[in-house]
Design a protein around this motif. Sequence first.
Motif, PDB file in Angstrom:
ATOM      1  N   THR A  56       0.847  -1.186   0.000  1.00  0.00           N
ATOM      2  CA  THR A  56       0.000   0.000   0.000  1.00  0.00           C
ATOM      3  C   THR A  56       0.884   1.238   0.000  1.00  0.00           C
ATOM      4  N   LEU A  57       0.479   2.222  -0.769  1.00  0.00           N
ATOM      5  CA  LEU A  57       1.259   3.455  -0.838  1.00  0.00           C
ATOM      6  C   LEU A  57       1.173   4.221   0.470  1.00  0.00           C
ATOM      7  N   GLY A  58       2.238   4.955   0.807  1.00  0.00           N
ATOM      8  CA  GLY A  58       2.216   5.838   1.966  1.00  0.00           C
ATOM      9  C   GLY A  58       1.541   7.159   1.597  1.00  0.00           C
ATOM     10  N   ASP A  59       1.791   8.174   2.401  1.00  0.00           N
ATOM     11  CA  ASP A  59       1.174   9.483   2.147  1.00  0.00           C
ATOM     12  C   ASP A  59       1.799  10.181   0.948  1.00  0.00           C
ATOM     13  N   LEU A  62      -7.740   8.816  -8.258  1.00  0.00           N
ATOM     14  CA  LEU A  62      -7.372   8.148  -9.509  1.00  0.00           C
ATOM     15  C   LEU A  62      -5.858   7.969  -9.602  1.00  0.00           C
ATOM     16  N   LEU A  63      -5.115   8.975  -9.212  1.00  0.00           N
ATOM     17  CA  LEU A  63      -3.651   8.910  -9.245  1.00  0.00           C
ATOM     18  C   LEU A  63      -3.158   7.777  -8.337  1.00  0.00           C
ATOM     19  N   LYS A  64      -3.740   7.689  -7.152  1.00  0.00           N
ATOM     20  CA  LYS A  64      -3.338   6.647  -6.203  1.00  0.00           C
ATOM     21  C   LYS A  64      -3.666   5.259  -6.744  1.00  0.00           C
ATOM     22  N   LEU A  65      -4.862   5.119  -7.324  1.00  0.00           N
ATOM     23  CA  LEU A  65      -5.281   3.827  -7.884  1.00  0.00           C
ATOM     24  C   LEU A  65      -4.342   3.380  -9.006  1.00  0.00           C
TER      25      LEU A  65
END
Length: 243
Positions: A133-136, A169-172
């Motif tokens: 999972t991505l961080g902040d 959307l960027l995170k996905l």
Amino acid sequence: MNPTKKPSILLVEDEENLHEALRLNLELEGYEVTSSYDGIAALKAFQEEYFDLVIMDVMIPEIDGLSVIQNIRLTNDEVPILILSARNSSEDRVRGLKKGADDYLTKPFNLEELILRVQKLISKSKRIKEKTTLGDTYTFGGHTVNFKAQEARTKAGERIELSKKETMLLKLLIENRNDVVPREKILQSVWGYNVYPTTRTIDNFILNFRKYFEEDSRNPKYFHSVRGVGYKYAEEKEQVNKE
């Protein structure tokens, strides 16, 4: 999750002979199967247990299969759902995918094909769960995105305010880097289940990302549209964020 635990499947089918044949074959393949014969029982089972996959007939008593899927998707957008249906028109397929299904198989079907689709959906779901999972914050190509603050800083030092949907959307896309994210998945994850913008709307977001982050927006390096399938954030290994 216990790696030795059998993958669990919720099987929702009201035709008893077909149900038993499917249950037996799935159990022979090493799956743990929970049976439901109507929509109310299916929702109750889903609320009480964890499942790795849902196999859903559309024409079931009490609550129809599409409504059950819609209810499931209100609280869970991760579990893979495979629709079984005697309806085989393209409109029926689109309706099923829009409600939140991941795959659609028409009756009568080949049992071996069903098993292969089940294996594929469960494997894909497992890979997605295992992804870090991505961080902040996330850095690529000299650009930094701050998901929590909904902003980005470009390589040139320019600060860009991102809308909530741009951030989502960027995170996905980045979480699924180097994989094509289907349009349906984007619609479910970013826009929710009751509002479906046109493909053009997603295209406009991708154009914005190119404007923000690409050196040449006409020859994008990171943000790609894959015609008829979906969208992809591409990243070479040497660009991966090491933080």
